[in-house]
Design a protein around this motif. Structure first.
Motif, PDB file in Angstrom:
ATOM      1  N   THR A  72      -8.859  -3.789   2.372  1.00 29.87           N
ATOM      2  CA  THR A  72      -9.459  -3.646   1.049  1.00 29.87           C
ATOM      3  C   THR A  72      -9.008  -2.318   0.448  1.00 29.87           C
ATOM      4  N   ASP A  73      -9.219  -2.155  -0.851  1.00 29.50           N
ATOM      5  CA  ASP A  73      -8.853  -0.901  -1.510  1.00 29.50           C
ATOM      6  C   ASP A  73      -9.644   0.273  -0.943  1.00 29.50           C
ATOM      7  N   GLN A  74     -10.881   0.020  -0.561  1.00 30.10           N
ATOM      8  CA  GLN A  74     -11.715   1.074   0.004  1.00 30.10           C
ATOM      9  C   GLN A  74     -11.155   1.542   1.354  1.00 30.10           C
ATOM     10  N   GLU A  75     -10.707   0.597   2.187  1.00 26.25           N
ATOM     11  CA  GLU A  75     -10.143   0.962   3.487  1.00 26.25           C
ATOM     12  C   GLU A  75      -8.837   1.751   3.322  1.00 26.25           C
ATOM     13  N   VAL A  76      -8.027   1.341   2.363  1.00 25.77           N
ATOM     14  CA  VAL A  76      -6.777   2.055   2.106  1.00 25.77           C
ATOM     15  C   VAL A  76      -7.083   3.476   1.641  1.00 25.77           C
ATOM     16  N   SER A  77      -8.067   3.633   0.778  1.00 25.23           N
ATOM     17  CA  SER A  77      -8.416   4.983   0.314  1.00 25.23           C
ATOM     18  C   SER A  77      -9.009   5.819   1.442  1.00 25.23           C
ATOM     19  N   GLN A  78      -9.744   5.194   2.362  1.00 27.88           N
ATOM     20  CA  GLN A  78     -10.275   5.930   3.516  1.00 27.88           C
ATOM     21  C   GLN A  78      -9.132   6.415   4.415  1.00 27.88           C
ATOM     22  N   ILE A  79      -8.153   5.542   4.650  1.00 20.84           N
ATOM     23  CA  ILE A  79      -6.992   5.925   5.461  1.00 20.84           C
ATOM     24  C   ILE A  79      -6.264   7.084   4.790  1.00 20.84           C
ATOM     25  N   ARG A  80      -6.051   6.970   3.489  1.00 21.93           N
ATOM     26  CA  ARG A  80      -5.355   8.018   2.727  1.00 21.93           C
ATOM     27  C   ARG A  80      -6.113   9.342   2.829  1.00 21.93           C
ATOM     28  N   ILE A  93      -6.188   7.312  13.649  1.00 21.61           N
ATOM     29  CA  ILE A  93      -6.575   7.091  12.252  1.00 21.61           C
ATOM     30  C   ILE A  93      -7.315   5.779  12.111  1.00 21.61           C
ATOM     31  N   VAL A  94      -6.797   4.723  12.747  1.00 21.12           N
ATOM     32  CA  VAL A  94      -7.431   3.402  12.655  1.00 21.12           C
ATOM     33  C   VAL A  94      -8.823   3.441  13.279  1.00 21.12           C
ATOM     34  N   GLN A  95      -8.978   4.180  14.377  1.00 25.44           N
ATOM     35  CA  GLN A  95     -10.301   4.287  15.004  1.00 25.44           C
ATOM     36  C   GLN A  95     -11.275   5.068  14.128  1.00 25.44           C
ATOM     37  N   LYS A  96     -10.792   6.133  13.466  1.00 23.14           N
ATOM     38  CA  LYS A  96     -11.667   6.930  12.593  1.00 23.14           C
ATOM     39  C   LYS A  96     -12.195   6.103  11.427  1.00 23.14           C
ATOM     40  N   VAL A  97     -11.357   5.208  10.917  1.00 25.23           N
ATOM     41  CA  VAL A  97     -11.738   4.406   9.754  1.00 25.23           C
ATOM     42  C   VAL A  97     -12.443   3.113  10.183  1.00 25.23           C
ATOM     43  N   ASN A  98     -12.489   2.846  11.483  1.00 27.83           N
ATOM     44  CA  ASN A  98     -13.124   1.633  12.040  1.00 27.83           C
ATOM     45  C   ASN A  98     -12.473   0.351  11.537  1.00 27.83           C
ATOM     46  N   ILE A  99     -11.170   0.265  11.701  1.00 24.91           N
ATOM     47  CA  ILE A  99     -10.429  -0.945  11.359  1.00 24.91           C
ATOM     48  C   ILE A  99     -10.006  -1.603  12.663  1.00 24.91           C
ATOM     49  N   PRO A 100     -10.191  -2.918  12.815  1.00 21.05           N
ATOM     50  CA  PRO A 100      -9.759  -3.584  14.054  1.00 21.05           C
ATOM     51  C   PRO A 100      -8.238  -3.511  14.230  1.00 21.05           C
ATOM     52  N   ASP A 101      -7.797  -3.515  15.491  1.00 24.69           N
ATOM     53  CA  ASP A 101      -6.366  -3.381  15.788  1.00 24.69           C
ATOM     54  C   ASP A 101      -5.536  -4.536  15.241  1.00 24.69           C
ATOM     55  N   ALA A 102      -6.115  -5.719  15.184  1.00 29.82           N
ATOM     56  CA  ALA A 102      -5.355  -6.897  14.770  1.00 29.82           C
ATOM     57  C   ALA A 102      -5.201  -7.010  13.255  1.00 29.82           C
ATOM     58  N   ARG A 103      -5.878  -6.176  12.496  1.00 31.09           N
ATOM     59  CA  ARG A 103      -5.861  -6.268  11.030  1.00 31.09           C
ATOM     60  C   ARG A 103      -4.493  -5.893  10.500  1.00 31.09           C
ATOM     61  N   ARG A 104      -4.048  -6.632   9.497  1.00 30.01           N
ATOM     62  CA  ARG A 104      -2.764  -6.374   8.861  1.00 30.01           C
ATOM     63  C   ARG A 104      -2.984  -5.654   7.533  1.00 30.01           C
ATOM     64  N   VAL A 105      -1.926  -5.027   7.033  1.00 31.58           N
ATOM     65  CA  VAL A 105      -2.040  -4.198   5.832  1.00 31.58           C
ATOM     66  C   VAL A 105      -2.455  -5.030   4.625  1.00 31.58           C
ATOM     67  N   VAL A 159      -8.262  10.325   5.240  1.00 33.76           N
ATOM     68  CA  VAL A 159      -8.196  10.860   6.605  1.00 33.76           C
ATOM     69  C   VAL A 159      -6.853  11.540   6.839  1.00 33.76           C
ATOM     70  N   ILE A 160      -5.769  10.916   6.387  1.00 41.11           N
ATOM     71  CA  ILE A 160      -4.440  11.493   6.582  1.00 41.11           C
ATOM     72  C   ILE A 160      -4.307  12.806   5.808  1.00 41.11           C
ATOM     73  N   ALA A 177       0.843  -1.193   0.000  1.00 43.45           N
ATOM     74  CA  ALA A 177       0.000   0.000   0.000  1.00 43.45           C
ATOM     75  C   ALA A 177       0.877   1.242   0.000  1.00 43.45           C
ATOM     76  N   ARG A 178       0.441   2.240  -0.759  1.00 42.45           N
ATOM     77  CA  ARG A 178       1.178   3.504  -0.824  1.00 42.45           C
ATOM     78  C   ARG A 178       0.287   4.596  -0.259  1.00 42.45           C
ATOM     79  N   ILE A 179       0.704   5.138   0.881  1.00 39.67           N
ATOM     80  CA  ILE A 179      -0.073   6.183   1.542  1.00 39.67           C
ATOM     81  C   ILE A 179       0.851   7.365   1.800  1.00 39.67           C
ATOM     82  N   ALA A 180       0.405   8.551   1.432  1.00 38.34           N
ATOM     83  CA  ALA A 180       1.149   9.802   1.616  1.00 38.34           C
ATOM     84  C   ALA A 180       2.544   9.715   0.998  1.00 38.34           C
ATOM     85  N   GLY A 181       2.664   9.030  -0.125  1.00 37.49           N
ATOM     86  CA  GLY A 181       3.939   8.933  -0.821  1.00 37.49           C
ATOM     87  C   GLY A 181       4.918   7.956  -0.217  1.00 37.49           C
TER      88      GLY A 181
END
Length: 127
Positions: free
Chosen positions: A49-57, A33-45, A59-60, A2-6
């Motif tokens: 999903t592509d949607q979750e990665v775009s949500q993280i991107r 950030i993880v709490q804002k996007v509602n991703i569980p703590d145990a989840r790995r990169v 938010v940042i 995943a590529r986030i913020a370059g």
């Protein structure tokens, strides 16, 4: 990968840990950030999903100053101090510790490798 913020973040790490590879995001901000996007703590990169990665991107980009913009702002702040000629600016200019640390014996990281001082012999006495 995943590529986030370059930044290419590692795929086999947990999301909270992987986000810390981005300059300007530490442990606390990664958790936010993880709490804002509602991703569980145990989840790995690699499980994101592509949607979750775009949500993280998104938010940042919206809420945080990271990577190049943050580095530029810090450099501009240091340059402003140097241009003002204040004490902290002078310490930056001379490449000495800025926050009041002692320099008599320590501060090797900031000052660099110690340079030996040439010892001059006294001239011979006149005869």
């Amino acid at each position: 990968m995943a590529r986030i913020a370059g930044v290419n973040i590692p795929t086999n790490k947990r999301v909270v840990v992987a986000l810390q590879y981005i300059h300007g995001i530490g442990q606390q901000r990664a958790r936010e950030i993880v709490q804002k996007v509602n991703i569980p703590d145990a989840r790995r990169v690699n499980q994101l999903t592509d949607q979750e990665v775009s949500q993280i991107r998104e938010v940042i980009d919206r809420d945080y100053l990271v990577e190049g913009d943050l580095r530029r702002e810090v450099q501009l702040n240091i340059k402003r101090l140097m241009d003002l000629g204040c004490y902290r600016g002078l310490r930056h200019r001379r490449n000495l510790p800025v926050r009041g640390q002692r320099t008599h014996t320590n501060a090797r990281t900031r000052k660099g490798k110690s340079r030996p001082v040439a010892i001059r012999k006294a001239p011979p006495p006149p005869t």
